[in-house]
Design an enzyme around this catalytic site. Sequence first.
Site, PDB file in Angstrom:
ATOM      1  NE  ARG A   1      75.278  29.204   7.632  1.00  0.00           N
ATOM      2  CZ  ARG A   1      74.649  28.643   8.684  1.00  0.00           C
ATOM      3  NH1 ARG A   1      73.958  29.385   9.502  1.00  0.00           N
ATOM      4  NH2 ARG A   1      74.728  27.339   8.876  1.00  0.00           N
TER       5      ARG A   1
ATOM      6  CE1 TYR B   1      72.284  49.835  -8.076  1.00  0.00           C
ATOM      7  CE2 TYR B   1      71.290  48.534  -6.322  1.00  0.00           C
ATOM      8  CZ  TYR B   1      72.049  48.618  -7.476  1.00  0.00           C
ATOM      9  OH  TYR B   1      72.563  47.485  -8.028  1.00  0.00           O
TER      10      TYR B   1
ATOM     11  CG  ASP C   1      71.221  53.392  -0.133  1.00  0.00           C
ATOM     12  OD1 ASP C   1      72.365  53.761   0.194  1.00  0.00           O
ATOM     13  OD2 ASP C   1      70.994  52.677  -1.127  1.00  0.00           O
TER      14      ASP C   1
ATOM     15  CE  LYS D   1      78.307  51.191  -5.801  1.00  0.00           C
ATOM     16  NZ  LYS D   1      77.467  50.140  -5.299  1.00  0.00           N
TER      17      LYS D   1
END
Length: 374
Positions: free
Chosen positions: A47, A99, A171, A196
């Site tokens: 982690r 978005y 972004d 993406k």
Amino acid sequence: MKIETRAVHAGRKPEGGSRDVVPAIHLSTTFHKAEDGSLPGGYLYGRPNNPNREALENALASLEEGAAALAFSSGSAATLAVFQSLAPGDHVIAPEDAYYGTPTLLRTVMANWGLTHTLVHMEDLAAVERAMTPATRLIWTETPSNPLLKITDLRAIVALARKSGAMVACDNTCATPLFQQPLKLGADVVMHSVTKYLSGHSDVLSGALIFREANAFFERVHNFQREGGGVPSPFECWLSLRGMQTFPYRVRAHAANAQKVAEFLATQPHIEAVHYPGLKSHPGYKIAAAQMSGFGGVMSIQMKGGQAEAFKLISGVKLFSHATSLGSTHSLIEHRASVEGTASHTPVNLLRLSIGLEHPDDLIEDLEQALEKL
Ligand SMILES: Cc1ncc(COP(=O)(O)O)c(C=O)c1O
């Protein structure tokens, strides 16, 4: 070093006894300690850190030319990490057109946590200035925006934020670091849906934050990542890094194809508007040309015949897949308003197109035959 070279080399080092050129996938969640409890390999547990994630983060920092990067299990998890690293009572300004998941997080998750926000038309600087309050800690930008491809003047937003000590996040999913480097324009944090263009093949869900400085805010987000554990798996990190090697060449081709498709669509009588920042008619064209070196592979169109005609066009295309997302080798088409739900501001006659790596002549032919059937 140029971005194509960094995309191939950054984050990779020959590893292990076999001196692999292609990195191995490290599935182990735990790592041997020395007798004295120290960590000779530098890793404790999957982690907080893992060799594949470290390689991906180093490569992301290099591509955006930031001081440090953090990888997350999705773009939205990365966005949430920024919001949750602010304090209850802080105020965030975000774009109306973004978005849809980003304002949804602010409205449905962060509001319960005491984070306040105002949505503005980010291309209207006076509106941004009016929205600033003494509690404003962050201006979240997305340029080009999704799905209306609006352009935000990043330099101007940074100048506004600096006056009040707020941070700026961008972004950069649609532009990618090939075409736009927000950190160089003064932004503090860049966010990517690595899902993406960076991974590029619609087979990875992953997200990232890249920081201009490894400062106290970075440490807060790093702590959130380590303790919260919303991290990508080793295989997803490996796939992302593999996809990133070719991203500058892919994204250049996506943009060249998109320019041709947008120019074709702009001449079509059934189409009311084409939103693509590479068209000189786009209201943000000048700012886009000043802060980007290319215009990306995403566009949206509005149909004169409304929602019904939009759906008819979708059913007429053969090469475009009727599916959500963007930034993949395949061309995709989608009616956004019906995905975004009741809080959506997206016009109902709008279709978003993600232009893939097929030959542009074939894509245009496909759209042409579908438009003829309307
Ligand atoms: C511009 C943009 N930002 C963020 C996201 C969220 O990323 P993810 O789906 O990886 O959580 C998306 C997803 O569509 C996006 O298009």
